[in-house]
Enzyme design. Structure first.
Site, PDB file in Angstrom:
ATOM      1  N   THR A 125      52.599  19.870  39.300  1.00  0.00           N
ATOM      2  CA  THR A 125      53.539  18.642  39.500  1.00  0.00           C
ATOM      3  C   THR A 125      53.120  18.138  41.026  1.00  0.00           C
ATOM      4  O   THR A 125      53.378  18.608  42.202  1.00  0.00           O
ATOM      5  CB  THR A 125      55.318  19.465  39.246  1.00  0.00           C
ATOM      6  OG1 THR A 125      56.179  18.178  40.094  1.00  0.00           O
ATOM      7  CG2 THR A 125      55.100  20.941  40.237  1.00  0.00           C
ATOM      8  N   ASP A 126      54.139  16.876  41.381  1.00  0.00           N
ATOM      9  CA  ASP A 126      54.754  16.486  42.657  1.00  0.00           C
ATOM     10  C   ASP A 126      55.448  17.048  43.866  1.00  0.00           C
ATOM     11  O   ASP A 126      55.203  16.818  44.370  1.00  0.00           O
ATOM     12  CB  ASP A 126      54.649  14.941  41.963  1.00  0.00           C
ATOM     13  CG  ASP A 126      55.546  14.863  41.426  1.00  0.00           C
ATOM     14  OD1 ASP A 126      56.484  15.534  40.873  1.00  0.00           O
ATOM     15  OD2 ASP A 126      57.039  13.591  41.291  1.00  0.00           O
ATOM     16  N   GLU A 127      56.124  17.509  42.370  1.00  0.00           N
ATOM     17  CA  GLU A 127      57.157  18.506  43.816  1.00  0.00           C
ATOM     18  C   GLU A 127      56.857  19.400  44.475  1.00  0.00           C
ATOM     19  O   GLU A 127      57.517  19.423  45.240  1.00  0.00           O
ATOM     20  CB  GLU A 127      58.287  19.565  42.494  1.00  0.00           C
ATOM     21  CG  GLU A 127      59.091  18.385  41.551  1.00  0.00           C
ATOM     22  CD  GLU A 127      60.284  18.442  41.192  1.00  0.00           C
ATOM     23  OE1 GLU A 127      60.836  19.884  42.083  1.00  0.00           O
ATOM     24  OE2 GLU A 127      60.646  17.949  40.038  1.00  0.00           O
ATOM     25  N   TYR A 138      61.760  26.175  41.962  1.00  0.00           N
ATOM     26  CA  TYR A 138      60.927  25.751  40.895  1.00  0.00           C
ATOM     27  C   TYR A 138      59.629  25.000  41.795  1.00  0.00           C
ATOM     28  O   TYR A 138      58.098  26.018  41.350  1.00  0.00           O
ATOM     29  CB  TYR A 138      61.858  24.613  39.981  1.00  0.00           C
ATOM     30  CG  TYR A 138      60.597  23.993  39.177  1.00  0.00           C
ATOM     31  CD1 TYR A 138      59.720  24.612  38.689  1.00  0.00           C
ATOM     32  CD2 TYR A 138      60.132  22.454  39.488  1.00  0.00           C
ATOM     33  CE1 TYR A 138      58.884  23.614  37.005  1.00  0.00           C
ATOM     34  CE2 TYR A 138      59.034  21.536  38.544  1.00  0.00           C
ATOM     35  CZ  TYR A 138      59.019  22.301  37.997  1.00  0.00           C
ATOM     36  OH  TYR A 138      57.428  21.266  37.319  1.00  0.00           O
ATOM     37  N   LYS A 182      55.905  26.580  41.439  1.00  0.00           N
ATOM     38  CA  LYS A 182      54.566  25.854  41.358  1.00  0.00           C
ATOM     39  C   LYS A 182      53.214  25.586  42.686  1.00  0.00           C
ATOM     40  O   LYS A 182      52.702  25.858  42.140  1.00  0.00           O
ATOM     41  CB  LYS A 182      55.091  24.427  40.971  1.00  0.00           C
ATOM     42  CG  LYS A 182      55.937  24.156  39.635  1.00  0.00           C
ATOM     43  CD  LYS A 182      55.220  24.537  38.163  1.00  0.00           C
ATOM     44  CE  LYS A 182      53.936  23.615  38.000  1.00  0.00           C
ATOM     45  NZ  LYS A 182      53.437  23.921  36.591  1.00  0.00           N
TER      46      LYS A 182
HETATM   47  P1  NAD Z   1      59.020  22.685  28.702  1.00  0.00           P
HETATM   48  O1  NAD Z   1      59.774  23.245  30.028  1.00  0.00           O
HETATM   49  O2  NAD Z   1      58.741  21.977  28.048  1.00  0.00           O
HETATM   50  O3  NAD Z   1      57.632  23.684  28.085  1.00  0.00           O
HETATM   51  C1  NAD Z   1      57.718  24.988  28.720  1.00  0.00           C
HETATM   52  C2  NAD Z   1      56.826  25.924  27.208  1.00  0.00           C
HETATM   53  O4  NAD Z   1      56.030  26.300  28.333  1.00  0.00           O
HETATM   54  C3  NAD Z   1      57.593  25.751  26.791  1.00  0.00           C
HETATM   55  O5  NAD Z   1      57.083  25.803  25.253  1.00  0.00           O
HETATM   56  C4  NAD Z   1      57.612  27.713  26.389  1.00  0.00           C
HETATM   57  O6  NAD Z   1      57.815  27.870  25.572  1.00  0.00           O
HETATM   58  C5  NAD Z   1      56.609  27.703  26.896  1.00  0.00           C
HETATM   59  N1  NAD Z   1      56.453  29.491  28.066  1.00  0.00           N
HETATM   60  C6  NAD Z   1      57.128  29.154  29.109  1.00  0.00           C
HETATM   61  N2  NAD Z   1      57.438  30.734  29.972  1.00  0.00           N
HETATM   62  C7  NAD Z   1      55.941  30.641  29.407  1.00  0.00           C
HETATM   63  C8  NAD Z   1      55.521  32.103  29.420  1.00  0.00           C
HETATM   64  N3  NAD Z   1      55.953  33.392  30.061  1.00  0.00           N
HETATM   65  N4  NAD Z   1      54.654  31.920  28.426  1.00  0.00           N
HETATM   66  C9  NAD Z   1      54.138  31.504  27.870  1.00  0.00           C
HETATM   67  N5  NAD Z   1      54.791  29.822  27.040  1.00  0.00           N
HETATM   68  C10 NAD Z   1      55.515  30.066  28.093  1.00  0.00           C
HETATM   69  O7  NAD Z   1      57.400  21.801  30.044  1.00  0.00           O
HETATM   70  P2  NAD Z   1      57.284  20.360  30.071  1.00  0.00           P
HETATM   71  O8  NAD Z   1      57.891  19.449  30.590  1.00  0.00           O
HETATM   72  O9  NAD Z   1      56.354  20.193  29.172  1.00  0.00           O
HETATM   73  O10 NAD Z   1      56.015  20.463  31.280  1.00  0.00           O
HETATM   74  C11 NAD Z   1      54.661  21.692  31.171  1.00  0.00           C
HETATM   75  C12 NAD Z   1      53.818  22.118  32.500  1.00  0.00           C
HETATM   76  O11 NAD Z   1      54.083  20.594  32.890  1.00  0.00           O
HETATM   77  C13 NAD Z   1      54.987  22.590  33.935  1.00  0.00           C
HETATM   78  O12 NAD Z   1      53.538  23.465  33.935  1.00  0.00           O
HETATM   79  C14 NAD Z   1      55.535  21.538  34.179  1.00  0.00           C
HETATM   80  O13 NAD Z   1      55.540  22.275  35.726  1.00  0.00           O
HETATM   81  C15 NAD Z   1      54.798  20.687  34.726  1.00  0.00           C
HETATM   82  N6  NAD Z   1      55.151  19.170  34.543  1.00  0.00           N
HETATM   83  C16 NAD Z   1      56.418  18.634  34.184  1.00  0.00           C
HETATM   84  C17 NAD Z   1      56.557  17.426  34.051  1.00  0.00           C
HETATM   85  C18 NAD Z   1      57.779  16.858  33.553  1.00  0.00           C
HETATM   86  O14 NAD Z   1      58.091  15.788  33.878  1.00  0.00           O
HETATM   87  N7  NAD Z   1      58.104  17.753  32.182  1.00  0.00           N
HETATM   88  C19 NAD Z   1      56.138  16.851  35.627  1.00  0.00           C
HETATM   89  C20 NAD Z   1      54.762  17.150  36.432  1.00  0.00           C
HETATM   90  C21 NAD Z   1      54.694  18.631  35.472  1.00  0.00           C
HETATM   91  O1  DAU Z   2      58.779  15.269  40.122  1.00  0.00           O
HETATM   92  C1  DAU Z   2      57.818  16.112  38.165  1.00  0.00           C
HETATM   93  C2  DAU Z   2      59.354  17.063  38.088  1.00  0.00           C
HETATM   94  O2  DAU Z   2      59.633  16.347  37.287  1.00  0.00           O
HETATM   95  C3  DAU Z   2      58.799  18.431  37.108  1.00  0.00           C
HETATM   96  O3  DAU Z   2      58.057  19.017  38.141  1.00  0.00           O
HETATM   97  C4  DAU Z   2      60.253  18.943  36.434  1.00  0.00           C
HETATM   98  O4  DAU Z   2      59.201  20.409  35.379  1.00  0.00           O
HETATM   99  C5  DAU Z   2      60.738  18.282  35.986  1.00  0.00           C
HETATM  100  O5  DAU Z   2      61.875  18.931  35.562  1.00  0.00           O
HETATM  101  C6  DAU Z   2      61.306  17.456  36.798  1.00  0.00           C
HETATM  102  O6  DAU Z   2      62.328  17.661  37.790  1.00  0.00           O
HETATM  103  P1  DAU Z   2      63.775  16.872  37.790  1.00  0.00           P
HETATM  104  O7  DAU Z   2      64.084  17.604  38.869  1.00  0.00           O
HETATM  105  O8  DAU Z   2      63.209  15.438  38.355  1.00  0.00           O
HETATM  106  O9  DAU Z   2      64.130  16.356  36.949  1.00  0.00           O
HETATM  107  P2  DAU Z   2      65.307  16.292  36.231  1.00  0.00           P
HETATM  108  O10 DAU Z   2      65.107  15.456  34.364  1.00  0.00           O
HETATM  109  O11 DAU Z   2      66.119  17.527  36.553  1.00  0.00           O
HETATM  110  O12 DAU Z   2      66.209  15.094  37.194  1.00  0.00           O
HETATM  111  C7  DAU Z   2      65.618  13.889  37.177  1.00  0.00           C
HETATM  112  C8  DAU Z   2      66.534  13.327  38.441  1.00  0.00           C
HETATM  113  O13 DAU Z   2      68.034  13.178  37.601  1.00  0.00           O
HETATM  114  C9  DAU Z   2      66.338  14.409  39.595  1.00  0.00           C
HETATM  115  O14 DAU Z   2      66.823  12.915  40.253  1.00  0.00           O
HETATM  116  C10 DAU Z   2      67.821  14.679  39.375  1.00  0.00           C
HETATM  117  C11 DAU Z   2      68.790  13.739  38.277  1.00  0.00           C
HETATM  118  N1  DAU Z   2      69.779  14.463  37.141  1.00  0.00           N
HETATM  119  C12 DAU Z   2      68.885  15.532  36.562  1.00  0.00           C
HETATM  120  C13 DAU Z   2      69.945  15.679  35.822  1.00  0.00           C
HETATM  121  C14 DAU Z   2      69.648  17.061  34.262  1.00  0.00           C
HETATM  122  C15 DAU Z   2      71.397  13.905  37.622  1.00  0.00           C
HETATM  123  O15 DAU Z   2      71.699  13.066  37.777  1.00  0.00           O
HETATM  124  N2  DAU Z   2      71.664  14.685  36.400  1.00  0.00           N
HETATM  125  C16 DAU Z   2      71.276  15.773  35.618  1.00  0.00           C
HETATM  126  O16 DAU Z   2      72.744  15.993  34.809  1.00  0.00           O
END
Ligand code: NAD
Ligand code: DAU
Length: 341
Positions: A124-126, A149, A153
Site C-alpha cells: 500500500t502507499d501507506e 495498519y 504492511k
Molecule cells: P478487504 O479488507 O476488502 O479484504 C481482505 C480479505 O482478506 C478478506 O477477504 C478477508 O477474509 C481476507 N483475510 C483477512 N485475514 C485473512 C487471513 N488471516 N487468512 C486468509 N484470508 C484473510 O481488503 P482490500 O481492501 O481488498 O485490500 C486487499 C489488499 O490490498 C490488502 O493487502 C490491502 O492492504 C491492499 N490495499 C488496499 C487498498 C484499498 O484501497 N482497499 C489500497 C492499497 C492497498
Molecule cells: O491508501 C491506501 C489505503 O487506503 C489502503 O492501504 C487501506 O487498506 C484502505 O483502508 C485505505 O486507507 P484510508 O485510511 O485512506 O481509507 P478510508 O476509506 O478509511 O479513509 C479515507 C479517508 O477518509 C481518510 O482520510 C479518512 C477519511 N474518513 C474515513 C472514514 C471511514 C472520514 O473522514 N470519515 C470516515 O467515516
C-alpha cells in the site's frame, strides 16, 4: 497458468479474480481466504461455478493449511489477504500484526519451500507515511508508516525484501493508492458515504476533511496487477496511482451531487488519531516499464460505483449485519460525542 490468490473474497481480490477469469481463458485460480468480516463469498457468486475457479477456506497463518494448498502446484501467488481498515488497527492492532506480518511470513516460507515462480505482494502507499506538500514518493523513498495498519504492511514489505534477498523468493511488490468501486466493504470512506447518504444519515468527516487521497478505480488496479503477473521484473517494487489527488470533502460533495442529497448531511467529527494528511505517489515506473496507465476517471468511476451500490442492496444488507454492525456502532457512537456543529 495456475494461480493462488489469498484474500480473494475481499474487495480488490474479488474484483481481481473476476478480471482475470474474464480476460484470460487459459487460467486456473485458487482463492484461499479466511472469510473474516471483510471476506464475502457473495462477492464471487457469479463465478462460483466456473470450472477454472476454486475456493479454499483457510487462514494464511495456518502453516498446514497453507502447505496443503501449495501442493496444488502454482506458478504464481497474488497475496491480497490482510486486515485493511486503519480505524480498526487503532482500536486493536493484534489481528493486523498476526495476519499482515506473520501471515505474510508463512506464505513467504511456503513460496521458498515450494519454489514458486512469482510472488506478487499487494502492499500500500501507506507504507511511505504522510507526504509533505509538493512531495510524491518514488519506489526508493524510505518507509515511514504512521498507523498500526501501515506499520504492519511496512513490516510485511521488509520481510518480502528480506526473503527475496536471502532465499531468492521471486517477489514483486505493488504499492497502490486508495481503491474504490463495486464490492468495497462499507466501512471505507466512499461506500460508507454512499450508504449513509442514501439513508439521509449524518456523514462523519474526520477533522477538517482536507486530507488528500488519490482514488483509483479498482478495475484499473486489477489491470496493473495482471501486468505485474505477466511481465514485471522480479525483485521490483512498483507504485500505482491515479494521479488525481482530491480532498475528502470534495469526494463527499461529488457523491452527494450524484445522489441529489444536501451538503447539510456532512458532520465534522473528531479526527482519526495520527491521521495521515496526504498520500501522493510517483507512479511513472509502472507507466514506463509495464505500459500501465489508468483508464477510468474519477467521475466515471464514482458514477459506476454509486450505480452498483444502488443496484445491490441485498449485498449491502448482508455486509451490514453481524460483527460489522457492532464495530460501526461502537466506533461512531464514540466519535458522535465530539461532533462540531
Ligand atoms: P478487504 O479488507 O476488502 O479484504 C481482505 C480479505 O482478506 C478478506 O477477504 C478477508 O477474509 C481476507 N483475510 C483477512 N485475514 C485473512 C487471513 N488471516 N487468512 C486468509 N484470508 C484473510 O481488503 P482490500 O481492501 O481488498 O485490500 C486487499 C489488499 O490490498 C490488502 O493487502 C490491502 O492492504 C491492499 N490495499 C488496499 C487498498 C484499498 O484501497 N482497499 C489500497 C492499497 C492497498
Ligand atoms: O491508501 C491506501 C489505503 O487506503 C489502503 O492501504 C487501506 O487498506 C484502505 O483502508 C485505505 O486507507 P484510508 O485510511 O485512506 O481509507 P478510508 O476509506 O478509511 O479513509 C479515507 C479517508 O477518509 C481518510 O482520510 C479518512 C477519511 N474518513 C474515513 C472514514 C471511514 C472520514 O473522514 N470519515 C470516515 O467515516
Amino acid at each position: 497458468m495456475k494461480i493462488l490468490v489469498t484474500g480473494g473474497a475481499g474487495f480488490i481480490g474479488s474484483n481481481f479474480v473476476r478480471y482475470l477469469l474474464r480476460s484470460q481463458k487459459d487460467v486456473e485460480l485458487f482463492n484461499f481466504d479466511k472469510l473474516t468480516y471483510a471476506g464475502n463469498p457473495e462477492n464471487l457468486s457469479d463465478v462460483a461455478d466456473d470450472p477454472r475457479y476454486h475456493f479454499v477456506h483457510g487462514d494464511v497463518n495456518d502453516r498446514r493449511a497453507v502447505d496443503r494448498v501449495f501442493r496444488h502446484g502454482f506458478t504464481s501467488l497474488v497475496h491480497f489477504a490482510a486486515e485493511t481498515h486503519v480505524d480498526r488497527s487503532i482500536e486493536d492492532a493484534s489481528p493486523f500484526l498476526k495476519t499482515n506480518v506473520l501471515g505474510t511470513h508463512c506464505l513467504l516460507d511456503a513460496a521458498r519451500r515450494f519454489r514458486l515462480s512469482r510472488f506478487i505482494h499487494i502492499s500500500t502507499d501507506e507504507v511511505y507515511g504522510n507526504a509533505p506538500a509538493g512531495v510524491s514518493f518514488t519506489e526508493e523513498s524510505p518507509l515511514a508508516p504512521c498507523s498500526p495498519y501501515a506499520a504492519s504492511k511496512a513490516s510485511a514489505d521488509h520481510l518480502v525484501a528480506a526473503y527475496a534477498n536471502t532465499f531468492g523468493v521471486p517477489a514483486v511488490v505493488l504499492r497502490c493508492t486508495n481503491n474504490f468501486g463495486p464490492f468495497q466493504f462499507p466501512e471505507k470512506l466512499i461506500p460508507l458515504i454512499i450508504t449513509d447518504a442514501r439513508q439521509d444519515k449524518p456523514l462523519p468527516i474526520y477533522g477538517d476533511g482536507m486530507q488528500e487521497r488519490d482514488w483509483l478505480f479498482v478495475e484499473d488496479y486489477c489491470h496493473a496487477i495482471a501486468l505485474a503477473l505477466e511481465t514485471a521484473e522480479l525483485g521490483s517494487v512498483y507504485n500505482v496511482s491515479a494521479g488525481a489527488p482530491q480532498r475528502n470533502l470534495s469526494v463527499v460533495r461529488t457523491i452527494l451531487r450524484h445522489l441529489g442529497k444536501p451538503e447539510a448531511l456532512v458532520q465534522f467529527v473528531e479526527d482519526r488519531p495520527g491521521h495521515d494528511r496526504r498520500y501522493a505517489l510517483d507512479s511513472s515506473k509502472i507507466h514506463r516499464e509495464l505500459g500501465w496507465s489508468p483508464k477510468v476517471g474519477f467521475e466515471e468511476g464514482i458514477r459506476r460505483t454509486i450505480e452498483w451500490y444502488q443496484a445491490n442492496s441485498a449485498w449491502l444488507d448482508h455486509a451490514l449485519s453481524g460483527e460489522y454492525r457492532d464495530f460501526y456502532h461502537r466506533h461512531y457512537a464514540r466519535r458522535a460525542k465530539t461532533i462540531r456543529t
